[in-house]
Motif scaffolding. Sequence first.
Motif, PDB file in Angstrom:
ATOM      1  N   ALA A 297       0.812  -1.222   0.000  1.00 14.43           N
ATOM      2  CA  ALA A 297       0.000   0.000   0.000  1.00 14.43           C
ATOM      3  C   ALA A 297       0.839   1.263   0.000  1.00 14.43           C
ATOM      4  N   VAL A 298       2.093   1.176   0.338  1.00 17.89           N
ATOM      5  CA  VAL A 298       2.956   2.359   0.390  1.00 17.89           C
ATOM      6  C   VAL A 298       4.025   2.235  -0.683  1.00 17.89           C
ATOM      7  N   GLY A 299       4.679   3.339  -0.949  1.00 18.74           N
ATOM      8  CA  GLY A 299       5.736   3.333  -1.946  1.00 18.74           C
ATOM      9  C   GLY A 299       5.210   3.552  -3.349  1.00 18.74           C
ATOM     10  N   GLU A 300       6.139   3.597  -4.294  1.00 19.04           N
ATOM     11  CA  GLU A 300       5.797   3.859  -5.688  1.00 19.04           C
ATOM     12  C   GLU A 300       6.102   2.607  -6.504  1.00 19.04           C
ATOM     13  N   PRO A 301       5.071   1.908  -6.972  1.00 17.69           N
ATOM     14  CA  PRO A 301       5.312   0.696  -7.768  1.00 17.69           C
ATOM     15  C   PRO A 301       5.676   1.055  -9.205  1.00 17.69           C
ATOM     16  N   PRO A 302       6.160   0.086  -9.973  1.00 17.47           N
ATOM     17  CA  PRO A 302       6.366   0.322 -11.408  1.00 17.47           C
ATOM     18  C   PRO A 302       5.049   0.678 -12.089  1.00 17.47           C
ATOM     19  N   ARG A 303       5.170   1.313 -13.236  1.00 19.96           N
ATOM     20  CA  ARG A 303       3.982   1.817 -13.919  1.00 19.96           C
ATOM     21  C   ARG A 303       2.984   0.682 -14.212  1.00 19.96           C
ATOM     22  N   GLY A 304       3.469  -0.468 -14.613  1.00 20.94           N
ATOM     23  CA  GLY A 304       2.571  -1.545 -14.979  1.00 20.94           C
ATOM     24  C   GLY A 304       1.891  -2.224 -13.808  1.00 20.94           C
ATOM     25  N   LEU A 305       2.302  -1.905 -12.576  1.00 21.82           N
ATOM     26  CA  LEU A 305       1.731  -2.558 -11.394  1.00 21.82           C
ATOM     27  C   LEU A 305       0.955  -1.583 -10.513  1.00 21.82           C
ATOM     28  N   ARG A 306       0.651  -0.390 -11.016  1.00 23.13           N
ATOM     29  CA  ARG A 306      -0.073   0.571 -10.182  1.00 23.13           C
ATOM     30  C   ARG A 306      -1.513   0.128  -9.941  1.00 23.13           C
ATOM     31  N   GLU A 307      -2.119  -0.501 -10.925  1.00 25.69           N
ATOM     32  CA  GLU A 307      -3.479  -1.010 -10.720  1.00 25.69           C
ATOM     33  C   GLU A 307      -3.495  -2.094  -9.646  1.00 25.69           C
ATOM     34  N   LEU A 308      -2.454  -2.911  -9.606  1.00 22.66           N
ATOM     35  CA  LEU A 308      -2.367  -3.941  -8.578  1.00 22.66           C
ATOM     36  C   LEU A 308      -2.249  -3.309  -7.194  1.00 22.66           C
ATOM     37  N   GLN A 309      -1.501  -2.194  -7.094  1.00 26.36           N
ATOM     38  CA  GLN A 309      -1.403  -1.513  -5.803  1.00 26.36           C
ATOM     39  C   GLN A 309      -2.763  -0.966  -5.363  1.00 26.36           C
ATOM     40  N   VAL A 310      -3.496  -0.384  -6.295  1.00 26.75           N
ATOM     41  CA  VAL A 310      -4.830   0.136  -5.960  1.00 26.75           C
ATOM     42  C   VAL A 310      -5.728  -1.000  -5.479  1.00 26.75           C
ATOM     43  N   ALA A 311      -5.693  -2.137  -6.160  1.00 22.91           N
ATOM     44  CA  ALA A 311      -6.501  -3.286  -5.750  1.00 22.91           C
ATOM     45  C   ALA A 311      -6.057  -3.816  -4.394  1.00 22.91           C
ATOM     46  N   ALA A 312      -4.752  -3.763  -4.117  1.00 24.72           N
ATOM     47  CA  ALA A 312      -4.260  -4.219  -2.819  1.00 24.72           C
ATOM     48  C   ALA A 312      -4.753  -3.307  -1.699  1.00 24.72           C
ATOM     49  N   VAL A 313      -4.751  -1.997  -1.941  1.00 19.86           N
ATOM     50  CA  VAL A 313      -5.261  -1.062  -0.935  1.00 19.86           C
ATOM     51  C   VAL A 313      -6.743  -1.314  -0.696  1.00 19.86           C
ATOM     52  N   ARG A 314      -7.490  -1.538  -1.771  1.00 19.22           N
ATOM     53  CA  ARG A 314      -8.922  -1.799  -1.631  1.00 19.22           C
ATOM     54  C   ARG A 314      -9.167  -3.084  -0.837  1.00 19.22           C
ATOM     55  N   THR A 315      -8.406  -4.118  -1.133  1.00 21.03           N
ATOM     56  CA  THR A 315      -8.558  -5.373  -0.399  1.00 21.03           C
ATOM     57  C   THR A 315      -8.217  -5.199   1.075  1.00 21.03           C
ATOM     58  N   LEU A 316      -7.169  -4.442   1.349  1.00 25.70           N
ATOM     59  CA  LEU A 316      -6.776  -4.215   2.735  1.00 25.70           C
ATOM     60  C   LEU A 316      -7.850  -3.442   3.490  1.00 25.70           C
ATOM     61  N   GLU A 317      -8.429  -2.438   2.863  1.00 21.62           N
ATOM     62  CA  GLU A 317      -9.489  -1.663   3.522  1.00 21.62           C
ATOM     63  C   GLU A 317     -10.717  -2.530   3.775  1.00 21.62           C
ATOM     64  N   THR A 318     -11.046  -3.389   2.820  1.00 27.03           N
ATOM     65  CA  THR A 318     -12.179  -4.290   3.030  1.00 27.03           C
ATOM     66  C   THR A 318     -11.901  -5.257   4.179  1.00 27.03           C
ATOM     67  N   TRP A 319     -10.682  -5.719   4.268  1.00 23.00           N
ATOM     68  CA  TRP A 319     -10.318  -6.681   5.304  1.00 23.00           C
ATOM     69  C   TRP A 319     -10.301  -6.042   6.702  1.00 23.00           C
ATOM     70  N   THR A 320      -9.709  -4.852   6.782  1.00 15.02           N
ATOM     71  CA  THR A 320      -9.590  -4.189   8.086  1.00 15.02           C
ATOM     72  C   THR A 320     -10.813  -3.334   8.431  1.00 15.02           C
ATOM     73  N   LYS A 321     -11.698  -3.131   7.412  1.00 17.92           N
ATOM     74  CA  LYS A 321     -12.896  -2.305   7.599  1.00 17.92           C
ATOM     75  C   LYS A 321     -12.535  -0.901   8.083  1.00 17.92           C
ATOM     76  N   SER A 322     -11.461  -0.377   7.505  1.00 18.73           N
ATOM     77  CA  SER A 322     -11.018   0.987   7.838  1.00 18.73           C
ATOM     78  C   SER A 322     -10.236   1.537   6.663  1.00 18.73           C
ATOM     79  N   HIS A 323     -10.176   2.884   6.615  1.00 14.38           N
ATOM     80  CA  HIS A 323      -9.451   3.544   5.544  1.00 14.38           C
ATOM     81  C   HIS A 323      -7.952   3.440   5.793  1.00 14.38           C
ATOM     82  N   VAL A 324      -7.230   3.199   4.737  1.00 17.46           N
ATOM     83  CA  VAL A 324      -5.774   3.083   4.828  1.00 17.46           C
ATOM     84  C   VAL A 324      -5.163   4.271   4.102  1.00 17.46           C
TER      85      VAL A 324
END
Length: 615
Positions: free
Chosen positions: A124-151
């Motif tokens: 969820a932190v840091g700057e991923p390569p250009r081709g993996l930015r969508e994966l980072q967004v999906a990871a943040v969304r999954t983490l928020e759903t799991w923890t039920k809080s904003h990250v």
Amino acid sequence: MSRRLSIRSAARPFVARALRGPRGRRLLALSVLLTAMSGLLGVWLALGTGEFERELRTAFSLEENTFRQEQARFVLIADSADEAAALRTALQRRAAGLPPGYDDAANRVQNMLDTAELRLRQAAVGEPPRGLRELQVAAVRTLETWTKSHVPSGSYRAGDYFAWYDADEVRALRSVVAREMTPAVEIYASPLGPLDALRMAGVLAGGALMMLLLLAAPVLAGTQMAQETHENTLQPLAGSALRAQELAIGLTAGPLAVVGVLAAPQLLLLLAAAAAVGHVGSALALVAVTMAGGAFLLLLAQLAGLALGKVRSPGLVAGGLAGILSILGGIGVALAAEMSQRTAGTLALLPQAAASHSLAQAFGLGGEGPAFGAEIDTTMPVIVGALGMLTLAYLGLRALARRVGNTDMVTLRGGEALVGAIAAMVLVTTANPPLDEWRSEEFYLLNLGMLSIPLAILLMMRAPTGDVPPALRRTPVGPLVGEFMAWAALYLALAATMLPHGAMHVFGHPVAFLHALWFLVVTALLSLRVAVAPMTFASRLWTMVCMAMLAIAFGETAVWSRSAQNLYASHPAVFALSELSPLLGFVQAALTIAVPWTLLRALRRPASVAPVTVE
């Protein structure tokens, strides 16, 4: 009669004796059984779900270990249906918000979820390569759903950032996101298929072929020769119409026929599997190396059986040969499995290592990693080793013909021994090539030590023996020692051409040169003493003392050569044992004189060690 018909006529009675009657039918049935076992074991190792099969597939890089599979696919792998049910129950309790249990299933589930959550937080932190930015967004969304809080961005820093450039980590993250933090539960099943089962069958067939040609054939041939010698049945054979060369071929053809019946179906299975799921070129290289190495070891074992059969029982000879060849086989497999650029040359010296490496190349054992030298070009060592083994095998056949037929006083003639010495030099130099000028002793001195063994054997074959009683033999010590020294000088000249000028420091200090000279002369004298005079209990003890002195002299040669290279190094003592005790130094000095004198006396006056007996 043509040469081909002469060989066939010579081999036919010995082959018929080896396969006569029900023995041939039993061997044929055994060969079919062994081939069927190779196929069934291949299927079992490829498709079996037991712990042993799984660890073996992991060792050969045919399958990832369970932990890596679980992390990569975000699954929990169970060994049985009961374990899978326990894991699903633990997941259900975790999803329902109930407190986790304290059994193994609950711990595995908790560890898997904690690892996945840590991976999401790092992504969820840091700057991923250009081709993996969508994966980072999906990871943040999954983490928020799991923890039920904003990250919020940058809210968590657990050590280093996520390893975006690690393909395995990215694959694991994709699996966590795809499964939305809910790991799947699977019952373990082998990831290999029918083609992989055929590949494992080919590997086992290749291993069986190596065992038959590099172990069973030499042991069988050496034992048979020891039995013929022990029971004195060679004399009637020598009195037959067969010439010495034909008799040697016949004695070799008998054991080969037995091993050939067992090995032929394994060879067919190996080539069929390589053509279907492997590399035919590497499989053919395996066959060539195994046959060349097997021919050399078979003839060497026959010569050993011929020499030892007079004083030892065939059972002891068989046990000794089996033990030595088994050790060499283990060393060869270990070298092939842990091969590096530095040790790739050993394939020329050990046919077991070359065969193991070719087998791994034929069926892709080791995967894409460094195991079995998958990334190393070993074409030249394998070719040099096969040609060298064939050369030595040819010389062994000529030596066997002379000893069996008793057609000459010497086992090898001068030109033949020179060819054998040159072949040994090429093999050893290929196995241990020069590294650099500052480590030159690891090249020419180490190779000289290794060469002393085959050169000593060749010198023993140059010594006159025959049917003359030992007490009446007259050994040309001077010419034979000179011949040995000429071989050593030829090798040193060859080594000098491969090193920069002045890198052979053994010539840079007189003490190092004298120690090397003493080492070579005593090696030659000891070889002749063992070859031409009978060995009593006292002479065996003295031989062990001589060998210990040879080891000390070789070590002092290396130490003084290193001292000549380093101008600022302190010079060691002339006799190394004097640094431990003056008494030990005196004993070493006395033995330095006594060892060559006693050996020379035994060779010049054979009656002193083998008195003439009158019946």
